[in-house]
Scaffold this motif. Structure first.
Motif, short mmCIF file in Angstrom:
data_model
loop_
_atom_site.label_atom_id
_atom_site.label_comp_id
_atom_site.label_asym_id
_atom_site.label_seq_id
_atom_site.Cartn_x
_atom_site.Cartn_y
_atom_site.Cartn_z
N PRO A 81 5.75 21.59 0.63
CA PRO A 81 6.74 21.31 1.68
C PRO A 81 6.68 19.88 2.20
O PRO A 81 7.47 19.51 3.06
CB PRO A 81 6.33 22.29 2.80
N PHE A 82 5.74 19.07 1.68
CA PHE A 82 5.48 17.74 2.26
C PHE A 82 5.90 16.60 1.34
O PHE A 82 5.50 15.45 1.54
CB PHE A 82 3.99 17.62 2.58
N ALA A 83 6.73 16.90 0.34
CA ALA A 83 7.05 15.91 -0.68
C ALA A 83 7.69 14.65 -0.11
O ALA A 83 7.48 13.55 -0.63
CB ALA A 83 7.96 16.53 -1.73
N LYS A 84 8.46 14.77 0.94
CA LYS A 84 9.15 13.60 1.50
C LYS A 84 8.21 12.65 2.24
O LYS A 84 8.59 11.51 2.53
CB LYS A 84 10.28 14.05 2.44
N ARG A 85 7.01 13.13 2.55
CA ARG A 85 6.09 12.30 3.35
C ARG A 85 4.87 11.83 2.57
O ARG A 85 4.04 11.11 3.11
CB ARG A 85 5.63 13.07 4.59
N VAL A 86 4.73 12.25 1.31
CA VAL A 86 3.56 11.87 0.51
C VAL A 86 4.03 11.13 -0.74
O VAL A 86 4.80 11.66 -1.54
CB VAL A 86 2.73 13.10 0.11
N GLN A 87 3.55 9.92 -0.93
CA GLN A 87 3.86 9.12 -2.11
C GLN A 87 2.59 8.95 -2.93
O GLN A 87 1.55 8.52 -2.41
CB GLN A 87 4.40 7.75 -1.73
N VAL A 88 2.65 9.28 -4.22
CA VAL A 88 1.50 9.14 -5.12
C VAL A 88 1.68 7.88 -5.95
O VAL A 88 2.75 7.64 -6.53
CB VAL A 88 1.35 10.37 -6.03
N VAL A 89 0.63 7.05 -6.01
CA VAL A 89 0.69 5.76 -6.70
C VAL A 89 -0.38 5.72 -7.79
O VAL A 89 -1.53 6.06 -7.54
CB VAL A 89 0.45 4.60 -5.69
N ASN A 90 0.02 5.30 -8.98
CA ASN A 90 -0.91 5.19 -10.11
C ASN A 90 -1.45 3.76 -10.16
O ASN A 90 -0.79 2.85 -10.66
CB ASN A 90 -0.18 5.55 -11.40
N SER A 91 -2.66 3.56 -9.62
CA SER A 91 -3.22 2.21 -9.53
C SER A 91 -4.70 2.28 -9.18
O SER A 91 -5.13 3.18 -8.45
CB SER A 91 -2.48 1.41 -8.45
N PRO A 92 -5.50 1.33 -9.67
CA PRO A 92 -6.83 1.17 -9.09
C PRO A 92 -6.69 0.67 -7.66
O PRO A 92 -5.77 -0.13 -7.37
CB PRO A 92 -7.50 0.14 -10.00
N ILE A 93 -7.54 1.13 -6.77
CA ILE A 93 -7.39 0.74 -5.37
C ILE A 93 -7.59 -0.77 -5.19
O ILE A 93 -7.00 -1.38 -4.30
CB ILE A 93 -8.36 1.53 -4.47
N GLN A 94 -8.35 -1.39 -6.09
CA GLN A 94 -8.58 -2.83 -5.98
C GLN A 94 -7.29 -3.63 -6.16
O GLN A 94 -7.18 -4.74 -5.66
CB GLN A 94 -9.62 -3.29 -7.02
N ALA A 95 -6.32 -3.06 -6.89
CA ALA A 95 -5.05 -3.74 -7.14
C ALA A 95 -3.93 -3.23 -6.24
O ALA A 95 -2.80 -3.73 -6.32
CB ALA A 95 -4.65 -3.57 -8.61
N PHE A 96 -4.22 -2.26 -5.40
CA PHE A 96 -3.19 -1.65 -4.56
C PHE A 96 -2.97 -2.51 -3.32
O PHE A 96 -3.92 -2.95 -2.67
CB PHE A 96 -3.64 -0.25 -4.15
N SER A 97 -1.70 -2.72 -2.98
CA SER A 97 -1.37 -3.54 -1.83
C SER A 97 -0.35 -2.81 -0.96
O SER A 97 0.60 -2.21 -1.48
CB SER A 97 -0.78 -4.89 -2.29
N ALA A 98 -0.55 -2.85 0.34
CA ALA A 98 0.35 -2.18 1.28
C ALA A 98 0.07 -2.68 2.68
O ALA A 98 -0.93 -3.37 2.93
CB ALA A 98 0.16 -0.66 1.21
#
Length: 232
Positions: A81-98
């Motif tokens: 039921p939470f699909a609109k609020r959860v985004q899944v990202v395929n990345s190593p955390i070291q390269a993740f930016s937000a």
């Protein structure tokens, strides 16, 4: 497949399956009210979905390096039921930016010198070669708001090592939960909450999963997991 009260976790394509201590982390960690939340190494998406249930207005990002786990997490999120609020990202955390997050949590790999598996997915899930504690702490330091909190689950020895790295960046543990199989057993996992700055004396609590007979769930465990487990 593991059914919870509000969502279902399929885990046939992932190495790390649903486990009790991870469910305790998802139930115990302070996920706040609203805000932006980050799950580092989401695996099946379990912790992200638990946080989405507990914090009904949060926007959640779940980062996963393994391709198969990433696809499984997407499917689990989309079926929830939470699909609109959860985004899944395929990345190593070291390269993740937000933009910085209000809460970050992780159930990271922790083996360092153990015999490695010929299966690369198993190694990625269990061994911290691709996410050593120094890199995890550096990523949290980069992505966490100054007033934010970081929550992590580790065995006792590894938690002490992570605390050493975290304190060098100004992240200090302020709350800790020691997990035992029952009151007579040694602590096998530690959940710790970190914040920037000096928060004074830290609070330490204990949770036994089972009664002394080793078969009956303790009342404290049942109360903590009641919002999620079908049989509670």
């Amino acid at each position: 497949m593991f059914r919870f009260k509000q969502f279902t976790i399929h885990q046939n394509r992932t190495t790390m399956k649903v486990c009790t201590d991870s469910c305790v982390l998802g139930s115990y960690a302070d996920v706040g009210l609203g805000g932006r939340l980050l799950d580092i190494g989401t695996g099946t998406g379990l912790l992200a979905l638990m946080a989405a249930q507990r914090n009904p207005t949060a926007q959640i990002e779940a980062v996963e390096i393994d391709n198969a786990a990433f696809q499984q997490a997407i499917d689990n999120v989309n079926d929830s039921p939470f699909a609109k609020r959860v985004q899944v990202v395929n990345s190593p955390i070291q390269a993740f930016s937000a933009e910085p997050f209000d809460r970050i949590w992780s159930n990271p790999p922790f083996y360092t010198n153990h015999l490695r598996s010929p299966d690369s997915a198993v190694n990625r899930a269990l061994h911290n070669g691709e996410l050593p504690f120094e890199a995890l702490v550096a990523s949290v330091h980069r992505l966490l708001k100054p007033e934010g909190q970081f929550w992590v689950l580790l065995p006792p020895f590894e938690m002490e090592r992570l605390i050493t790295f975290a304190e060098k960046t100004g992240l200090r543990p302020y709350r800790q939960l020691n997990l035992r199989h029952n009151a007579q057993k040694p602590v096998f996992r530690v959940i710790a909450g970190f914040a920037f700055g000096d928060s004074g004396a830290s609070e330490t609590n204990e949770l036994a999963i089972f009664e002394p007979n080793g078969k009956t769930y303790s009342e404290s465990f049942r109360e903590l997991l009641q919002p999620f487990y079908l049989n509670f």
